[in-house]
Each structure stands twice: as structure tokens, then as C-alpha cells.
Design a protein around this motif. Structure first.
Motif, PDB file in Angstrom:
ATOM      1  N   ARG A 414       0.819  -1.209   0.000  1.00  0.00           N
ATOM      2  CA  ARG A 414       0.000   0.000   0.000  1.00  0.00           C
ATOM      3  C   ARG A 414       0.856   1.263   0.000  1.00  0.00           C
ATOM      4  O   ARG A 414       0.501   2.269  -0.634  1.00  0.00           O
ATOM      5  CB  ARG A 414      -0.916  -0.012   1.232  1.00  0.00           C
ATOM      6  CG  ARG A 414      -2.000   1.081   1.217  1.00  0.00           C
ATOM      7  CD  ARG A 414      -2.900   0.974   2.424  1.00  0.00           C
ATOM      8  NE  ARG A 414      -2.193   1.305   3.648  1.00  0.00           N
ATOM      9  CZ  ARG A 414      -2.025   2.545   4.097  1.00  0.00           C
ATOM     10  NH1 ARG A 414      -2.487   3.575   3.408  1.00  0.00           N
ATOM     11  NH2 ARG A 414      -1.395   2.761   5.226  1.00  0.00           N
ATOM     12  N   VAL A 415       2.003   1.204   0.714  1.00  0.00           N
ATOM     13  CA  VAL A 415       2.849   2.398   0.798  1.00  0.00           C
ATOM     14  C   VAL A 415       4.032   2.319  -0.164  1.00  0.00           C
ATOM     15  O   VAL A 415       4.876   3.212  -0.189  1.00  0.00           O
ATOM     16  CB  VAL A 415       3.369   2.593   2.236  1.00  0.00           C
ATOM     17  CG1 VAL A 415       2.214   2.804   3.192  1.00  0.00           C
ATOM     18  CG2 VAL A 415       4.231   1.431   2.675  1.00  0.00           C
ATOM     19  N   SER A 416       4.100   1.250  -0.939  1.00  0.00           N
ATOM     20  CA  SER A 416       5.179   1.097  -1.902  1.00  0.00           C
ATOM     21  C   SER A 416       5.128   2.209  -2.935  1.00  0.00           C
ATOM     22  O   SER A 416       4.064   2.531  -3.482  1.00  0.00           O
ATOM     23  CB  SER A 416       5.068  -0.264  -2.594  1.00  0.00           C
ATOM     24  OG  SER A 416       6.044  -0.405  -3.594  1.00  0.00           O
ATOM     25  N   GLY A 417       6.279   2.809  -3.212  1.00  0.00           N
ATOM     26  CA  GLY A 417       6.346   3.884  -4.189  1.00  0.00           C
ATOM     27  C   GLY A 417       6.163   5.248  -3.584  1.00  0.00           C
ATOM     28  O   GLY A 417       6.415   6.252  -4.274  1.00  0.00           O
ATOM     29  N   ARG A 418       5.714   5.310  -2.328  1.00  0.00           N
ATOM     30  CA  ARG A 418       5.592   6.618  -1.671  1.00  0.00           C
ATOM     31  C   ARG A 418       6.506   6.692  -0.444  1.00  0.00           C
ATOM     32  O   ARG A 418       7.370   7.543  -0.364  1.00  0.00           O
ATOM     33  CB  ARG A 418       4.136   6.879  -1.263  1.00  0.00           C
ATOM     34  CG  ARG A 418       3.219   7.031  -2.478  1.00  0.00           C
ATOM     35  CD  ARG A 418       1.924   7.695  -2.102  1.00  0.00           C
ATOM     36  NE  ARG A 418       1.209   6.912  -1.081  1.00  0.00           N
ATOM     37  CZ  ARG A 418       0.083   7.362  -0.497  1.00  0.00           C
ATOM     38  NH1 ARG A 418      -0.406   8.539  -0.810  1.00  0.00           N
ATOM     39  NH2 ARG A 418      -0.530   6.619   0.392  1.00  0.00           N
ATOM     40  N   PHE A 424      12.467  -2.856  -3.816  1.00  0.00           N
ATOM     41  CA  PHE A 424      12.903  -3.591  -2.634  1.00  0.00           C
ATOM     42  C   PHE A 424      11.712  -4.156  -1.854  1.00  0.00           C
ATOM     43  O   PHE A 424      11.830  -5.200  -1.206  1.00  0.00           O
ATOM     44  CB  PHE A 424      13.762  -2.702  -1.734  1.00  0.00           C
ATOM     45  CG  PHE A 424      15.067  -2.311  -2.374  1.00  0.00           C
ATOM     46  CD1 PHE A 424      15.854  -3.258  -3.015  1.00  0.00           C
ATOM     47  CD2 PHE A 424      15.514  -0.993  -2.342  1.00  0.00           C
ATOM     48  CE1 PHE A 424      17.053  -2.898  -3.616  1.00  0.00           C
ATOM     49  CE2 PHE A 424      16.705  -0.629  -2.932  1.00  0.00           C
ATOM     50  CZ  PHE A 424      17.483  -1.585  -3.571  1.00  0.00           C
ATOM     51  N   VAL A 425      10.570  -3.482  -1.921  1.00  0.00           N
ATOM     52  CA  VAL A 425       9.362  -4.028  -1.290  1.00  0.00           C
ATOM     53  C   VAL A 425       8.995  -5.352  -1.945  1.00  0.00           C
ATOM     54  O   VAL A 425       8.719  -6.357  -1.270  1.00  0.00           O
ATOM     55  CB  VAL A 425       8.189  -3.030  -1.382  1.00  0.00           C
ATOM     56  CG1 VAL A 425       6.863  -3.720  -1.053  1.00  0.00           C
ATOM     57  CG2 VAL A 425       8.411  -1.863  -0.433  1.00  0.00           C
ATOM     58  N   SER A 485      14.681   3.363 -12.645  1.00  0.00           N
ATOM     59  CA  SER A 485      13.929   2.631 -13.674  1.00  0.00           C
ATOM     60  C   SER A 485      12.996   1.618 -13.029  1.00  0.00           C
ATOM     61  O   SER A 485      12.970   0.460 -13.383  1.00  0.00           O
ATOM     62  CB  SER A 485      14.902   1.933 -14.614  1.00  0.00           C
ATOM     63  OG  SER A 485      15.706   1.033 -13.880  1.00  0.00           O
ATOM     64  N   ARG A 486      12.277   2.045 -12.011  1.00  0.00           N
ATOM     65  CA  ARG A 486      11.372   1.142 -11.329  1.00  0.00           C
ATOM     66  C   ARG A 486       9.950   1.685 -11.424  1.00  0.00           C
ATOM     67  O   ARG A 486       9.707   2.885 -11.431  1.00  0.00           O
ATOM     68  CB  ARG A 486      11.755   1.006  -9.846  1.00  0.00           C
ATOM     69  CG  ARG A 486      13.160   0.457  -9.639  1.00  0.00           C
ATOM     70  CD  ARG A 486      13.224  -0.059  -8.230  1.00  0.00           C
ATOM     71  NE  ARG A 486      14.584  -0.520  -7.958  1.00  0.00           N
ATOM     72  CZ  ARG A 486      15.476   0.203  -7.304  1.00  0.00           C
ATOM     73  NH1 ARG A 486      15.139   1.381  -6.852  1.00  0.00           N
ATOM     74  NH2 ARG A 486      16.681  -0.271  -7.087  1.00  0.00           N
ATOM     75  N   GLU A 487       8.995   0.749 -11.429  1.00  0.00           N
ATOM     76  CA  GLU A 487       7.598   1.153 -11.395  1.00  0.00           C
ATOM     77  C   GLU A 487       7.226   1.562  -9.989  1.00  0.00           C
ATOM     78  O   GLU A 487       7.603   0.930  -9.016  1.00  0.00           O
ATOM     79  CB  GLU A 487       6.705  -0.014 -11.853  1.00  0.00           C
ATOM     80  CG  GLU A 487       6.949  -0.416 -13.307  1.00  0.00           C
ATOM     81  CD  GLU A 487       6.046  -1.549 -13.700  1.00  0.00           C
ATOM     82  OE1 GLU A 487       5.253  -1.995 -12.850  1.00  0.00           O
ATOM     83  OE2 GLU A 487       6.120  -1.988 -14.847  1.00  0.00           O
ATOM     84  N   ARG A 488       6.473   2.627  -9.836  1.00  0.00           N
ATOM     85  CA  ARG A 488       6.004   3.094  -8.547  1.00  0.00           C
ATOM     86  C   ARG A 488       4.552   2.705  -8.398  1.00  0.00           C
ATOM     87  O   ARG A 488       3.717   3.059  -9.223  1.00  0.00           O
ATOM     88  CB  ARG A 488       6.156   4.624  -8.427  1.00  0.00           C
ATOM     89  CG  ARG A 488       7.607   5.099  -8.608  1.00  0.00           C
ATOM     90  CD  ARG A 488       8.506   4.492  -7.551  1.00  0.00           C
ATOM     91  NE  ARG A 488       9.848   5.061  -7.646  1.00  0.00           N
ATOM     92  CZ  ARG A 488      10.863   4.667  -6.923  1.00  0.00           C
ATOM     93  NH1 ARG A 488      10.702   3.687  -6.083  1.00  0.00           N
ATOM     94  NH2 ARG A 488      12.043   5.228  -7.055  1.00  0.00           N
ATOM     95  N   GLN A 489       4.262   1.980  -7.341  1.00  0.00           N
ATOM     96  CA  GLN A 489       2.897   1.514  -7.157  1.00  0.00           C
ATOM     97  C   GLN A 489       2.118   2.517  -6.303  1.00  0.00           C
ATOM     98  O   GLN A 489       2.646   3.055  -5.330  1.00  0.00           O
ATOM     99  CB  GLN A 489       2.896   0.149  -6.478  1.00  0.00           C
ATOM    100  CG  GLN A 489       3.622  -0.902  -7.310  1.00  0.00           C
ATOM    101  CD  GLN A 489       3.487  -2.257  -6.697  1.00  0.00           C
ATOM    102  OE1 GLN A 489       2.681  -2.470  -5.808  1.00  0.00           O
ATOM    103  NE2 GLN A 489       4.265  -3.197  -7.190  1.00  0.00           N
TER     104      GLN A 489
END
Length: 499
Positions: A414-418, A424-425, A485-489
Motif C-alpha cells: 500500500r505504501v510502496s512507491g511513496r 525492494f518491497v 527505472s522502477r515502477e512506482r505503485q
């Protein structure tokens, strides 16, 4: 009724050497003098050559180097062998005794050794010179015959063996040690003695084919070589001493930091367990990510120390279950800086300090203390943030009610990308779901085993460390960041943690 046997003190061993042994040595020295007088008439008393070899031997011995490994670098033995060959037994014996007596002025061996050294350096040059001359007379060899130089080489080995046997045997007698201990000295010095034997052959060849002037230049070259070799050995000894001191300092630093964390654990009992769990999680994430062994050790050490700055927090914050005030939160937000200051004060821990300072930063830039965002945050600090947050949520000794692994995974995503790094999550979740790690129960984490203090100190004292076994931290360079170069969820509100 039998009377008790009175206690009797065991008599102390007699002091060595005894008076009898000293008298025997003096008598043998006198006997060697008599033999030398009888042989003097058959010797070659070339004053220029004798003076050159005597000067070389004394100068070389006085300026020799006694290294901590008990190896003396000196060219006097080489001069003795050349004297046996070119002058004969009596001049060589006189040269040997003069060298020992003059060298004693500097080296100051114990008197009990001085008599034995004088006897040794009288006997083996005298016997060696007499035997060499006898072989020459019996075979009719000349300096133009190659066998002559083989005989010089053999004479050097004979002199070396006789010298070692006399000195080592007497040392074993005085020190009450087995002869095998002295034999251990031989292997390291045999290569250099082989070179010395070849130099002795070269010196005799130069003298016979060119003359004493060339031998003088040869002596000067040998003195220069001795000086350079002595300087090299001394620099190696000093380098090894500095390396040992560095490792001792590193082991002391590891122990000191461990003591700080244990002290903190006495105030806040979940700190040591939490640090161990975060360190274990962080190493596993770094390993799965494919980071180098050095980076794995670096993130592991930084994770062990990430909460060391909590020393600034009073007990009412560490132990209280009451809501925190704004002033309390201001203090809490300072602990990364304080922890970084502690780590940065230790030699080689600069990169560890950088990670500790940034372990509460958020990828959206809303963290503390610097407000870094995204790739500005050191890569290893982003790993620790994931591990730290996961343990806070699932540990039973945390300040908050623990949640199940499934709930923790949901919250992390839920907090991944913020708040947390999305890559790493997902790596951490893969580890949990695949059950590839043994740390799923954070309560079982053991700070002592994660620190592996004995192993770190043992490695610090070891002469060499293999790659990938960085038990003693000496982290150089800067902390790397990974490409953006990572996707932010997407996620909701970030996890709030007192850590």
C-alpha cells in the motif's frame, strides 16, 4: 599412625650456563687459538685483502638490521667465507672473533652468549679454512677450474651448518628449549643463504680474475644491497605492524558499538532484537538483489547500528505507551543524525553513517532528517527502510499491535512507491512468500549471532581476509544509488513508525 609427609618445595633448576660449561668454552677458545697459531704460517696474510674483508665484516655487522622476526641482516658471514678461501683458517678465525667483539658494542648480547659466539666464530672459520686448503693441496685445484667454485659453494654450506649447530645447540641448552624450535628458523632463511653462497662464489671469482680493486667495488655494492634489503625488511615489518594495529582498532570499534547497543537494550529491550531482525532482513534483500558481498556486509552492519542514535531519547519516550507530543517527535526525528554522528566518528565508518542518516527518508521526499526523495536516498538506506518497517509491523515486542505476515505484505504494497522503494518491497515480499529465509518470526532474531562479534574480531586479528568475508568493516568509497527505472505503485497513507 603414619605421620604426614611434610611439604617440600621443588628445588629450582640450576642456572644455565653453569660455571663448568663457561670454563669448557674458554678452554676450547684457547685451544682454537693454539691451532690458529700453528696454522698461521701456512696462511696468506695479504694486508690489503685482510683489511678489506675485516672492514667489510665489521661495518656490515655494525650496520646490520636486527628485525623483530629475529633475523639479522649482515654481510659479515659472507666476508668470513671469502677469507677462508682467499686467506686461510687463521686469518678467517681472527676476522670472525674481531667481528663478534666489535659487534657486541652495538648488539650487546648477554655475556653468556658472547663467549659462545666468540668460540663459534673462531672455530668454524678456522676449521673451514684449514679443510679448504687441505682439499686444494690434495687435489691440485686452481682458481681456473670450475670445480674450485663448487668447492667454495660447499664450504659456505659447511660453515653455515657448523655455525647453526653450535649457536642453536647452545641456545637450546641455556633456554631449556627443544632443538626442534631452532630448526623452525631455517626454512625462511634458506633462500637468502643460497643467494649469499652464490655471492661468495662471485666474490672469489672477481678477486681471482680482476683483482682486489674489483673486490672492493663488490664490497661496496654488497653494503649498498644490505642497506636496501634492511630498509625493505624494516618497511615490511612496519607495514605488518600497522596492519595489525588497524585490525585491532577495527575489532575494538566493533566491540564498542556492540557495547553501545547492548547498553541501549538495557533501556529498551526490543532494540537489540529489532536491530538483529532488520540486519538479517536487509542482508537477505541485498543478496536477492544481486549486490556484492561488500555491499551485503555494509547494509548488514548499518542495519545493526541504525537505531544507535536512540541514546538521545529519554526513558519516557523509549518505554512509554502514551501518545507522543510534538516535542517528543522532534527528539525522535533527531536520532538518525545522532546515530550517524556516532558512526562517522569511527575510522572507516563514513558510508555506514550515510546509510544510518538516511534510513528514515521516504521516496516521496516526506521523510527526515534531510527530506531526500527517490534516487537521492542511498540504495542501502532504502533497503533498511523496508526491513525496518516490516519488523515494526510484525514484531510482538513492538510499540504497536503486531499484524500477520499477510497483513504486513498488504501494508507494504500500500505504501510502496511513496514511503518505501517499490523494487525492494517486492523483493522482500518474494522472500517472505517463497519462505526462502529463516527470519519470518522477527522475535527469534538474535543480536549476538547477527553481530558475530567473535568472528569479526578473529578476522581482525587474521593476517589475511578473503574477498566476501568482510568481518571487519572498513567501508570505503561513497554509497551508490540505483538507476531510476522502477515502477512506482500507488498507495494510501504512509506507515507511521516511531523507529
Amino acid at each position: 599412625m603414619t605421620a604426614p609427609v611434610p611439604n617440600r618445595r621443588r628445588p629450582a633448576p640450576a642456572e644455565r650456563p653453569t660455571t663448568l660449561i663457561i670454563v669448557i668454552q674458554l678452554l676450547l677458545l684457547c685451544a682454537a687459538g693454539v691451532v690458529a697459531l700453528l696454522d698461521a704460517s701456512s696462511a696468506d696474510w695479504d694486508p690489503a685483502l685482510f683489511g678489506l674483508l675485516l672492514g667489510f665484516a665489521i661495518f656490515s655487522d655494525l650496520n646490520g638490521l636486527d628485525t623483530p622476526s629475529r633475523i639479522r641482516v649482515s654481510g659479515s658471514f659472507l666476508a668470513l667465507v671469502v677469507a677462508m678461501v682467499l686467506l686461510g683458517g687463521t686469518p678467517a678465525a681472527l676476522l670472525g672473533v674481531a667481528t663478534i667483539l666489535t659487534g657486541w658494542v652495538r648488539w650487546r648480547e648477554r655475556p653468556v652468549y658472547l663467549v659462545n659466539n666468540a668460540l663459534t666464530y673462531a672455530v668454524f672459520p678456522l676449521i673451514g679454512g684449514i679443510l679448504f686448503q687441505a682439499v686444494m693441496d690434495g687435489t691440485g685445484l686452481s682458481s681456473s677450474d670450475p670445480t674450485y667454485y663448487l668447492l667454495v659453494f660447499a664450504l659456505f654450506q659447511f660453515a653455515l651448518a657448523t655455525n647453526f649447530l653450535m649457536i642453536a645447540s647452545y641456545g637450546c641448552y641455556v633456554e631449556r628449549r627443544p632443538f626442534s624450535e631452532k630448526l623452525r628458523i631455517l626454512p625462511p632463511v634458506l633462500p637468502s643463504e643460497l643467494v649469499s653462497a652464490m655471492l661468495a662464489v662471485g666474490a672469489t671469482f672477481v678477486y681471482h680474475h680482476i683483482g682486489i680493486v674489483a673486490l672492493g667495488f663488490f664490497a661496496v655494492a654488497m653494503i649498498t644491497f644490505q642497506y636496501l634489503l634492511g630498509a625493505l625488511l624494516l618497511s615490511q615489518e612496519r607495514a605488518e605492524e600497522l596492519e595489525n594495529r588497524r585490525r585491532q582498532l577495527a575489532s575494538f570499534q566493533v566491540g564498542m558499538l556492540s557495547a553501545l547497543l547492548r547498553t541501549l537494550d538495557l533501556r529498551d529491550q526490543m532494540t537489540a532484537r529489532h536491530s538483529a531482525a532488520v540486519a538479517c532482513y536487509s542482508r537477505a534483500i541485498a543478496q536477492r538483489t544481486g549486490l556484492s558481498g561488500g555491499d551485503q556486509e555494509l547494509v548488514h552492519m548499518a542495519a545493526l547500528l541504525h537505531d544507535i542514535g536512540k541514546f538521545i531519547l529519554p526513558d519516557r519516550i523509549l518505554k512509554a505507551d502514551v501518545p507522543l507530543t510534538d516535542e517528543d517527535w522532534m527528539l525522535i526525528r533527531r536520532h538518525p543524525q545522532q546515530g550517524a554522528r556516532i558512526a562517522a566518528s569511527l575510522d572507516g565508518y563514513g558510508p555506514v553513517a550515510e546509510i544510518i542518516l538516511a534510513h528514515h527518508e521516504r521516496v516521496d521526499g516526506k521523510g527526515y532528517p534531510l527530506g531526500l526523495a527517490g534516487e537521492e536516498i542511498p540504495e542501502l538506506a532504502r533497503i533498511i527502510s523496508v526491513a525496518d518497517t516490516a519488523d515494526v509491523m510484525t514484531a510482538r515486542d513492538s510499540y504497536r499491535t503486531p499484524v500477520s505476515t499477510r497483513e504486513a505484505i498488504q501494508e507494504l504494497r500500500r505504501v510502496s512507491g511513496r514511503q518505501l522503494d517499490a523494487c525492494f518491497v517486492e523483493i522482500f515480499i518474494e522472500l517472505l512468500e517463497a519462505r526462502d529465509v529463516s527470519f519470518q518470526q522477527g522475535a527469534a532474531a538474535d543480536f549476538e549471532s547477527e553481530l558475530a562479534l567473535e568472528g569479526r574480531i578473529a578476522a581482525a586479528a587474521s593476517p589475511s581476509n578473503g574477498a566476501g568475508h568482510l568481518y571487519v568493516p572498513e567501508f570505503g568509497g561513497s554509497i551508490r544509488t540505483r538507476p531510476a527505472s522502477r515502477e512506482r505503485q500507488p498507495g494510501g497513507e504512509a506507515i507511521s513508525a516511531r523507529r
